[in-house]
Design an enzyme around this catalytic site. Structure first.
Site, PDB file in Angstrom:
ATOM      1  N   CYS A 187       0.855  -1.189   0.000  1.00 41.38           N
ATOM      2  CA  CYS A 187       0.000   0.000   0.000  1.00 41.38           C
ATOM      3  C   CYS A 187       0.889   1.237   0.000  1.00 41.38           C
ATOM      4  O   CYS A 187       1.623   1.468   0.971  1.00 41.38           O
ATOM      5  CB  CYS A 187      -0.882  -0.023   1.247  1.00 41.38           C
ATOM      6  N   CYS A 228      -1.034   3.226  -6.617  1.00 42.57           N
ATOM      7  CA  CYS A 228      -1.953   2.700  -5.607  1.00 42.57           C
ATOM      8  C   CYS A 228      -2.161   1.264  -6.034  1.00 42.57           C
ATOM      9  O   CYS A 228      -2.432   0.988  -7.217  1.00 42.57           O
ATOM     10  CB  CYS A 228      -3.275   3.465  -5.614  1.00 42.57           C
TER      11      CYS A 228
END
Ligand code: DGL
Length: 267
Positions: A75, A190
């Site tokens: 992440c 992302c």
């Protein structure tokens, strides 16, 4: 005693599965534990101080409970904020991070026009600015923060309809034409976004390279584990845990497609 638990792969939601599938290709015998902090999802809009405290306290619990041999923070939003603090707090745990792939994009671009598509949090981070200054000062780097794409990626993955128009309005700022040159690389910063990459390819105003760092992250994990990689199957199942404690049947099926069994805490 060295931690002997699974390799823990962390994200706020389903995005880290793009990294987990690459890890499984390279390390088929490792036991994987996927942790999704879906109770906090999406974390891209969280204030930095609050998010950092939240992540440190969550990792106090996760590391105590699972004793992972390594942790992959799959992440960008979490790692660019709390990666350094996590490494300082747990010096014995090997952490592999996810950061916007600005360096490889700067090495590959022909036009010198690169866009970084990320959550609003990752776009704001000092870490991201430093990557640009250190590795891409010769390029024109456009940062594009999206409020909605992580949630749209989850809808798409769960089989819900996502309109092209909604995707296009989130990615259109990535496409820049200047002095006869065009953006030729969009960094998917992302981990949710690679699930939408084929949709992006169909609606993009022109073809670009959509850079997904998942394979490079898996290779980094192999390097970090060194000789500590399992060469034979232990027969242990790969498990997923969601902080919301959901037992949603659709999610159970989706995770099974990634080789994961959903477990609620305490089971
Ligand atoms: N998958 C996460 C990332 O790589 C963020 C998703 C979210 O906003 O929670 O940044």
């Amino acid at each position: 005693m060295a931690p002997d638990g699974p390799v823990l792969v962390f994200d706020s939601g389903l995005g880290g599965l793009t990294v987990l599938r690459e890890i499984r290709y390279l390390l088929p015998y490792e036991q994987l534990l996927y942790v999704a902090d879906d109770a906090a999802f999406p974390i891209g809009r969280w204030p930095e101080d609050q998010l950092k405290d939240h992540l440190l306290s969550l990792f106090d619990d996760l590391l105590g409970e699972h004793r992972p041999k390594a942790v992959v923070i799959a992440c960008n939003t979490a790692f660019t904020l709390a990666g350094e603090a996590l490494r300082d707090r747990y010096p014995d745990v090997p952490f592999v991070g996810t950061v916007p792939a600005i360096k490889p994009a700067a090495e590959r671009t022909s036009s010198g026009l690169i866009s970084v598509l990320a959550t609003p949090g990752t776009v704001r981070r000092a870490y991201t600015r430093t990557l640009i200054d250190s590795f891409a000062s010769q390029c024109h780097v456009r940062l594009v923060g999206s409020d909605l794409l992580a949630e749209l990626a989850e809808q798409h993955l769960r089989g819900d309809a996502v309109a092209d128009a909604d995707l296009l309005s989130e990615i259109s700022d990535c496409f820049l034409e200047s002095a006869g040159k065009r953006t030729d690389i969009v960094v998917l910063a992302c981990t949710h976004y690679p699930f939408l990459a084929n949709r992006f390819r169909k609606i993009a105003p022109w073809p670009v390279d959509w850079l997904d760092p998942a394979e490079a992250i898996a290779r980094q994990l192999v390097r970090v584990l060194g000789s500590d990689t399992l060469q034979n199957s232990t027969g242990k199942e790969d498990i997923a845990r969601f902080t919301s404690k959901t037992e949603d049947k659709g999610l159970v099926r989706l995770l099974a497609g990634f080789g994961l069994q959903l477990r609620t805490a305490g089971t």
